[in-house]
Scaffold this motif. Structure first.
Motif, mmCIF file in Angstrom:
data_model
loop_
_atom_site.group_PDB
_atom_site.id
_atom_site.type_symbol
_atom_site.label_atom_id
_atom_site.label_comp_id
_atom_site.label_asym_id
_atom_site.label_seq_id
_atom_site.Cartn_x
_atom_site.Cartn_y
_atom_site.Cartn_z
ATOM 1 N N LEU A 139 0.792 -1.219 0.000
ATOM 2 C CA LEU A 139 0.000 0.000 0.000
ATOM 3 C C LEU A 139 0.830 1.278 0.000
ATOM 4 C CD1 LEU A 139 -2.833 -0.919 2.531
ATOM 5 C CD2 LEU A 139 -2.897 -0.993 0.025
ATOM 6 N N VAL A 140 2.095 1.200 0.351
ATOM 7 C CA VAL A 140 2.892 2.422 0.459
ATOM 8 C C VAL A 140 4.110 2.324 -0.448
ATOM 9 C CG1 VAL A 140 2.121 2.940 2.801
ATOM 10 C CG2 VAL A 140 4.165 1.549 2.465
ATOM 11 N N ARG B 282 -7.335 -5.174 -5.112
ATOM 12 C CA ARG B 282 -8.648 -5.197 -5.781
ATOM 13 C C ARG B 282 -9.755 -5.505 -4.773
ATOM 14 N NH1 ARG B 282 -8.551 -5.408 -11.392
ATOM 15 N NH2 ARG B 282 -6.513 -5.872 -12.338
ATOM 16 N N GLN B 283 -9.474 -6.444 -3.872
ATOM 17 C CA GLN B 283 -10.463 -6.805 -2.863
ATOM 18 C C GLN B 283 -10.702 -5.646 -1.885
ATOM 19 O OE1 GLN B 283 -8.571 -10.300 -1.319
ATOM 20 N NE2 GLN B 283 -9.592 -11.685 -2.757
ATOM 21 N N LEU B 284 -9.631 -4.933 -1.531
ATOM 22 C CA LEU B 284 -9.797 -3.755 -0.680
ATOM 23 C C LEU B 284 -10.684 -2.719 -1.367
ATOM 24 C CD1 LEU B 284 -6.205 -3.099 0.762
ATOM 25 C CD2 LEU B 284 -8.202 -3.923 2.035
ATOM 26 N N ALA B 285 -10.423 -2.493 -2.652
ATOM 27 C CA ALA B 285 -11.210 -1.516 -3.398
ATOM 28 C C ALA B 285 -12.682 -1.903 -3.454
ATOM 29 C CB ALA B 285 -10.647 -1.359 -4.808
ATOM 30 N N ASP B 286 -12.953 -3.202 -3.415
ATOM 31 C CA ASP B 286 -14.348 -3.686 -3.436
ATOM 32 C C ASP B 286 -14.946 -3.790 -2.031
ATOM 33 O OD1 ASP B 286 -14.348 -3.878 -6.178
ATOM 34 O OD2 ASP B 286 -13.678 -5.974 -6.190
ATOM 35 N N ASP C 248 -14.077 -5.793 0.327
ATOM 36 C CA ASP C 248 -14.195 -7.183 0.748
ATOM 37 C C ASP C 248 -13.877 -7.280 2.250
ATOM 38 O OD1 ASP C 248 -14.177 -10.217 0.004
ATOM 39 O OD2 ASP C 248 -12.333 -9.880 1.154
ATOM 40 N N ARG C 249 -14.753 -7.904 2.997
ATOM 41 C CA ARG C 249 -14.613 -7.928 4.453
ATOM 42 C C ARG C 249 -13.316 -8.601 4.892
ATOM 43 N NH1 ARG C 249 -18.951 -10.702 8.700
ATOM 44 N NH2 ARG C 249 -17.780 -10.223 10.611
ATOM 45 N N GLU C 250 -12.987 -9.728 4.316
ATOM 46 C CA GLU C 250 -11.780 -10.447 4.715
ATOM 47 C C GLU C 250 -10.531 -9.638 4.394
ATOM 48 O OE1 GLU C 250 -9.531 -14.747 3.950
ATOM 49 O OE2 GLU C 250 -11.573 -14.401 3.210
ATOM 50 N N ALA C 251 -10.519 -8.958 3.243
ATOM 51 C CA ALA C 251 -9.365 -8.143 2.861
ATOM 52 C C ALA C 251 -9.134 -7.023 3.875
ATOM 53 C CB ALA C 251 -9.561 -7.568 1.464
ATOM 54 N N TRP C 252 -10.230 -6.401 4.337
ATOM 55 C CA TRP C 252 -10.088 -5.322 5.298
ATOM 56 C C TRP C 252 -9.708 -5.843 6.679
ATOM 57 C CZ3 TRP C 252 -10.237 0.002 4.789
ATOM 58 C CH2 TRP C 252 -10.393 0.454 3.471
ATOM 59 N N GLN C 253 -10.089 -7.056 7.005
ATOM 60 C CA GLN C 253 -9.636 -7.658 8.260
ATOM 61 C C GLN C 253 -8.127 -7.911 8.210
ATOM 62 O OE1 GLN C 253 -12.202 -11.111 8.518
ATOM 63 N NE2 GLN C 253 -13.752 -10.009 9.730
ATOM 64 N N ILE C 254 -7.631 -8.314 7.053
ATOM 65 C CA ILE C 254 -6.189 -8.490 6.883
ATOM 66 C C ILE C 254 -5.471 -7.156 7.079
ATOM 67 C CG2 ILE C 254 -4.384 -8.985 5.170
ATOM 68 C CD1 ILE C 254 -6.282 -11.115 4.006
ATOM 69 N N MET D 198 -3.009 5.550 -5.866
ATOM 70 C CA MET D 198 -1.748 4.997 -5.395
ATOM 71 C C MET D 198 -1.135 4.045 -6.424
ATOM 72 S SD MET D 198 -1.389 2.220 -2.418
ATOM 73 C CE MET D 198 -2.166 1.098 -3.567
ATOM 74 N N CYS D 199 -1.965 3.190 -7.000
ATOM 75 C CA CYS D 199 -1.457 2.232 -7.989
ATOM 76 C C CYS D 199 -1.011 2.936 -9.270
ATOM 77 C CB CYS D 199 -2.518 1.172 -8.295
ATOM 78 S SG CYS D 199 -2.826 0.036 -6.906
ATOM 79 N N ALA D 200 -1.594 4.093 -9.556
ATOM 80 C CA ALA D 200 -1.170 4.843 -10.737
ATOM 81 C C ALA D 200 0.221 5.443 -10.544
ATOM 82 C CB ALA D 200 -2.169 5.955 -11.032
ATOM 83 N N ILE D 201 0.673 5.543 -9.299
ATOM 84 C CA ILE D 201 2.000 6.109 -9.032
ATOM 85 C C ILE D 201 3.075 5.038 -9.237
ATOM 86 C CG2 ILE D 201 3.482 7.159 -7.281
ATOM 87 C CD1 ILE D 201 0.917 8.341 -6.061
ATOM 88 N N ASP D 202 3.038 3.983 -8.409
ATOM 89 C CA ASP D 202 4.061 2.937 -8.616
ATOM 90 C C ASP D 202 3.739 1.622 -7.911
ATOM 91 O OD1 ASP D 202 4.540 3.451 -5.954
ATOM 92 O OD2 ASP D 202 6.708 3.592 -6.150
ATOM 93 N N ARG D 203 2.507 1.440 -7.428
ATOM 94 C CA ARG D 203 2.165 0.191 -6.749
ATOM 95 C C ARG D 203 1.430 -0.738 -7.701
ATOM 96 N NH1 ARG D 203 5.328 -0.723 -2.908
ATOM 97 N NH2 ARG D 203 6.527 0.325 -4.542
ATOM 98 N N PRO D 204 1.772 -2.038 -7.724
ATOM 99 C CA PRO D 204 1.032 -2.978 -8.580
ATOM 100 C C PRO D 204 -0.380 -3.210 -8.059
ATOM 101 C CG PRO D 204 2.607 -4.153 -7.192
ATOM 102 C CD PRO D 204 2.871 -2.684 -6.991
ATOM 103 N N LEU D 205 -1.292 -3.410 -8.974
ATOM 104 C CA LEU D 205 -2.688 -3.670 -8.612
ATOM 105 C C LEU D 205 -2.833 -5.163 -8.315
ATOM 106 C CD1 LEU D 205 -5.521 -2.553 -8.239
ATOM 107 C CD2 LEU D 205 -5.913 -2.887 -10.689
ATOM 108 N N THR D 206 -2.555 -5.529 -7.069
ATOM 109 C CA THR D 206 -2.583 -6.936 -6.669
ATOM 110 C C THR D 206 -4.018 -7.392 -6.422
ATOM 111 O OG1 THR D 206 -2.403 -6.410 -4.322
ATOM 112 C CG2 THR D 206 -0.336 -6.620 -5.552
ATOM 113 N N PRO D 207 -4.251 -8.708 -6.395
ATOM 114 C CA PRO D 207 -5.606 -9.199 -6.072
ATOM 115 C C PRO D 207 -6.113 -8.685 -4.738
ATOM 116 C CG PRO D 207 -4.283 -10.960 -7.008
ATOM 117 C CD PRO D 207 -3.339 -9.797 -6.792
ATOM 118 N N TRP D 208 -5.228 -8.596 -3.737
ATOM 119 C CA TRP D 208 -5.655 -8.109 -2.422
ATOM 120 C C TRP D 208 -6.092 -6.643 -2.496
ATOM 121 C CZ3 TRP D 208 -2.867 -4.892 1.345
ATOM 122 C CH2 TRP D 208 -3.543 -4.806 2.572
#
Length: 333
Positions: A76-77, A128-132, A134-140, A116-126
């Protein structure tokens, strides 16, 4: 942490902040460090492998001890100092900050993660789940923030606070004695002022236009690079700049406190607090004493010429006089 959405076609790597006169009249220094802001900056500095050698041993030590559960924050950073704004609540309370992160609206999360991903972070599956949302992703994410704070920030918090207050006392003294120009141009070596426009070196070209809300200067003990710009919750521009003495150079065992030896432990604590305005009630709460005791401490400091007090209705405000700022800065040097 960083708004990187604006650019122009000149290809000049400069941050330009177009201020109004009102903004420059409302330049203040942050009152306290924010643990989750420092956490994000610490993870950004962890990724700057080839820069800022003073952080080298710190990087090695923290990287070896960092629990795997904290590693999602790396997605994320960025080492450029960029990350989603929702990850950086400015409050001093961890639980309140975590609650703010977890209550991020879906639209804001999607927008910030995309930026953030437009700057230099890869758009990982996790991500994508945060952007949606997803409850489990936010618990992580919640677990990662808590574990990272425990392993990187919590054990260093007393040193972070001491270094932060030494820096803000020194910056306040510059503002009081040398004026606004010196306080602003001393934030980073590349900083300069052209009329009401501030300019500083930056990884990309960025222009910000302010509307009179003001500017907050906030040092970071984990950041040793270019100026960072973001929005404070009240609409002011937040300028995060490297502390003169970063965390790795802070003494693990502070020397004898000369300020406490001079004025007493409680009055030394009060004087350090009063580099920012406090009411008598605020001072009592911070010192864990009664309002009457806080008023007596303030009276002693005022009679010594170290603070100034002013009544506003039933409220009395206190803040450091120039001599008080001088003693705080020297006592923390």
């Amino acid at each position: 942490m960083l708004n990187c959405s604006s650019s122009d076609s000149r290809g000049v790597d400069v941050l330009r902040i177009h201020c109004t006169h009102e903004d420059l009249l409302r330049v203040t220094v942050a009152e306290r460090p924010a643990p989750l802001v420092e956490l994000g900056l610490a993870f950004e500095m962890l990724q700057q492998r080839d820069a800022h050698p003073v952080f080298g041993p710190w990087r090695q030590r923290v990287s070896r001890a960092l629990p795997q559960l904290a590693s999602p924050i790396m997605q994320l950073v960025s080492p450029l100092g960029a990350g989603p704004l929702f990850l950086d609540p400015r409050g001093e309370d961890l639980e309140e900050g975590v609650d703010q992160i977890m209550s991020t609206p879906r639209a804001e999360a999607r927008s910030e993660l995309g930026r953030m991903c437009a700057i230099d972070r890869p758009l990982t599956p996790w991500i994508r789940q945060l952007a949606d949302r997803d409850r489990e992703a936010w618990q992580i994410l919640e677990r990662a923030v808590r574990v990272a704070h425990s392993s990187v920030i919590a054990q260093e918090w007393s040193r972070i606070r001491a270094g932060f207050h030494a820096e803000t006392a020194w910056r306040s003294r510059i503002l009081a004695q040398q004026g606004l120009h010196a306080a602003l141009t001393g934030l980073v070596p590349s900083m300069r002022r052209r009329g009401t426009t501030l300019e500083a070196g930056f990884p990309r070209d960025l222009e910000l236009t302010l509307r009179g809300q003001g500017i907050v200067l906030q040092p970071s003990l984990f950041w040793a690079d270019h100026l960072l710009a973001g929005a404070a919750p009240d609409g002011r521009l937040l300028l995060i700049h490297p502390a003169v003495t970063p965390l790795p150079l802070q003494d693990a065992s502070p020397p004898d406190d000369s300020l406490s030896a001079l004025v007493g432990t409680t009055r030394a604590r009060a004087l350090r607090l009063l580099v920012r305005q406090h009411t008598t009630t605020d001072l009592a709460r911070e010192l864990s004493v009664s309002p009457a005791a806080a008023s007596m401490q303030a009276k002693t400091l005022r009679e010594a010429g170290l603070i100034v007090s002013q009544r506003d209705g039933k409220t009395v405000w206190h803040w450091c006089a120039p001599l008080g700022l001088e003693l705080v800065a020297q006592g923390n040097a």
